[in-house]
Write an enzyme that holds these catalytic residues in place. Structure first.
Site, mmCIF file in Angstrom:
data_model
loop_
_atom_site.group_PDB
_atom_site.id
_atom_site.type_symbol
_atom_site.label_atom_id
_atom_site.label_comp_id
_atom_site.label_asym_id
_atom_site.label_seq_id
_atom_site.Cartn_x
_atom_site.Cartn_y
_atom_site.Cartn_z
ATOM 1 N N ASP A 118 20.594 31.070 5.637
ATOM 2 C CA ASP A 118 21.539 32.239 4.992
ATOM 3 C C ASP A 118 20.647 33.403 4.828
ATOM 4 O O ASP A 118 19.648 33.413 4.239
ATOM 5 C CB ASP A 118 21.922 31.568 3.777
ATOM 6 C CG ASP A 118 22.938 32.472 3.023
ATOM 7 O OD1 ASP A 118 23.660 33.109 3.947
ATOM 8 O OD2 ASP A 118 23.036 32.434 1.928
ATOM 9 N N HIS A 119 21.252 34.505 5.232
ATOM 10 C CA HIS A 119 20.581 35.865 4.944
ATOM 11 C C HIS A 119 18.916 35.871 5.485
ATOM 12 O O HIS A 119 18.060 36.145 4.573
ATOM 13 C CB HIS A 119 20.632 36.184 3.304
ATOM 14 C CG HIS A 119 21.956 36.720 2.895
ATOM 15 N ND1 HIS A 119 22.406 37.914 3.380
ATOM 16 C CD2 HIS A 119 22.936 35.970 2.438
ATOM 17 C CE1 HIS A 119 23.684 37.894 2.892
ATOM 18 N NE2 HIS A 119 24.162 36.667 2.268
ATOM 19 N N VAL A 138 29.638 29.067 -0.822
ATOM 20 C CA VAL A 138 29.539 29.029 -2.152
ATOM 21 C C VAL A 138 28.233 28.588 -2.684
ATOM 22 O O VAL A 138 27.638 27.502 -2.123
ATOM 23 C CB VAL A 138 30.472 27.891 -2.564
ATOM 24 C CG1 VAL A 138 30.849 27.699 -4.058
ATOM 25 C CG2 VAL A 138 32.042 28.160 -1.654
#
Length: 286
Positions: free
Chosen positions: A81-82, A230
Site C-alpha cells: 500500500d502506498h 480500512v
C-alpha cells in the site's frame, strides 16, 4: 494461497460488492484479518504500507501470509500500500507480494505516469497486480502528511489519461476521502466517481474507509468502487483493546493474553467492515 488482487476486484465489480484491504503491522493483525476472512468466507486483501513492510521485512510478511492462508484455507491478495519508490515495489514483488501500489500522486502527471509505467512493466511481467493513484488524498500515511491546501480531487481527464498510458489494474481516487480519522462527516463526490468509472472502466479504489458513513460506502460500491482501504479503524481498535487489557492487569507479563484480547477486538471490527462492504460469503465468487 496468495493470489493476485485483480481477480478479486474483477469479481467484486461483477458481484456488486467491495473487497476490504486491511493494513498489518504485526503477526496478530495479520492473523486476525485472515482468520476473519476464512470465518466469513470473504475475499480479503492484506496490506502493508512501505513503512510497515520495512518494519516487518517483506520476505517475513510473505512467509507469514502464506502460512496463515494455508492454515485457514483461504486465498488472500498480499498488497503493498502506498509504495513510495520503484525500489520498494520491486523488493516486494521479488519477495512474493501479489499486488503493489506505486503512489506518485505528489508528482506531476508526467512523472507519475512515467514511474508508474516502470512499476507496471516489472509487476505485470510476473503476474502481479498494480494500483496507481491520481489526486491527493488528505491525511497522514506513513510519514507523508497532506493537508487541506495540498489535497486535490481527482481530475476525470487526468484519470483517463493515467489509466490508459500506465496500464494499471486499479486506480485510487480522491473524491472527498481522507486518510486517518475525519474531523467531520465526509461527503464523497459521487458524480465525480461515476464520471471516473465511466471514463476509465477499471476497478476504482477508495482509501480512507474509516469513518465514511455506511450509506455513502454502499453507494460508492454501486458506482464502481471495488476495493476499500480500512486501516485506522483496525489500529485504533487493536490499541484500545491492548490499553484496556493492560489497565485491568498492569503487572501482567503474559503477552499472549493481552494480544488475544486485541486479536478478538480486531476480528469483530474487521467483520463489521466486511458486512458493510457486502463481501461476506463471496469468497466462492473469486
Amino acid at each position: 494461497m496468495l493470489v493476485p488482487m485483480k481477480p478479486l476486484l474483477d469479481a467484486a465489480l461483477k458481484g456488486g460488492y467491495a473487497v476490504g484491504s486491511f493494513n498489518v503491522a504485526s503477526y496478530e493483525m495479520m492473523e486476525s484479518i485472515i482468520r476473519t476472512a476464512a470465518d466469513c468466507e470473504s475475499p480479503v486483501i492484506v496490506s502493508t504500507s512501505s513503512a510497515e513492510a520495512r518494519y516487518l521485512d517483506p520476505e517475513v510478511v510473505v512467509a507469514a501470509a502464506r502460512a496463515l492462508s494455508h492454515k485457514y484455507g483461504t486465498p488472500i491478495a498480499l498488497h503493498l500500500d502506498h509504495g513510495d519508490s520503484f525500489e520498494m515495489a520491486t523488493q516486494c514483488i521479488r519477495s512474493g507480494y501479489t499486488s503493489v501500489m506505486y503512489d506518485g500522486s505528489h508528482l506531476s502527471l508526467h512523472e507519475n505516469i512515467a514511474l508508474t509505467q516502470q512499476v507496471v512493466a516489472a509487476a505485470h511481467a510476473v503476474g502481479v497486480t498494480v494500483e496507481g493513484e491520481i489526486g491527493r488524498i488528505q491525511g497522514v500515511e506513513d510519514d507523508l502528511i497532506v493537508d487541506e491546501r495540498e489535497a486535490s480531487m481527482t481530475d476525470v481527464n487526468e484519470a483517463t489519461r493515467f489509466a490508459h498510458e500506465t496500464g494499471i489494474d486499479a486506480l485510487a481516487v480522491a473524491i472527498g476521502n481522507a486518510h486517518g480519522f475525519y474531523k467531520s462527516e465526509p461527503t464523497l463526490d459521487m458524480a465525480r466517481l461515476s464520471a471516473i468509472r465511466s471514463a476509465t472502466d477499471i476497478s476504482i479504489v477508495l482509501h480512507g474507509g474509516t469513518g465514511i458513513p455506511a450509506e455513502q460506502i454502499k453507494q460508492a460500491v454501486t458506482l464502481g468502487i471495488a476495493k476499500i482501504n480500512v486501516a485506522s479503524k483496525i489500529r485504533r481498535t487493536f490499541m484500545n483493546a491492548l490499553h484496556g487489557a493492560l489497565a485491568e492487569d498492569p503487572n501482567t507479563t503474559e503477552v499472549r493474553d493481552v494480544m488475544t484480547v486485541g486479536r478478538e477486538a480486531m476480528m469483530a471490527a474487521i467483520k463489521e467492515s466486511m458486512e458493510m462492504l457486502g463481501s461476506i460469503g463471496k469468497s466462492s465468487k473469486v
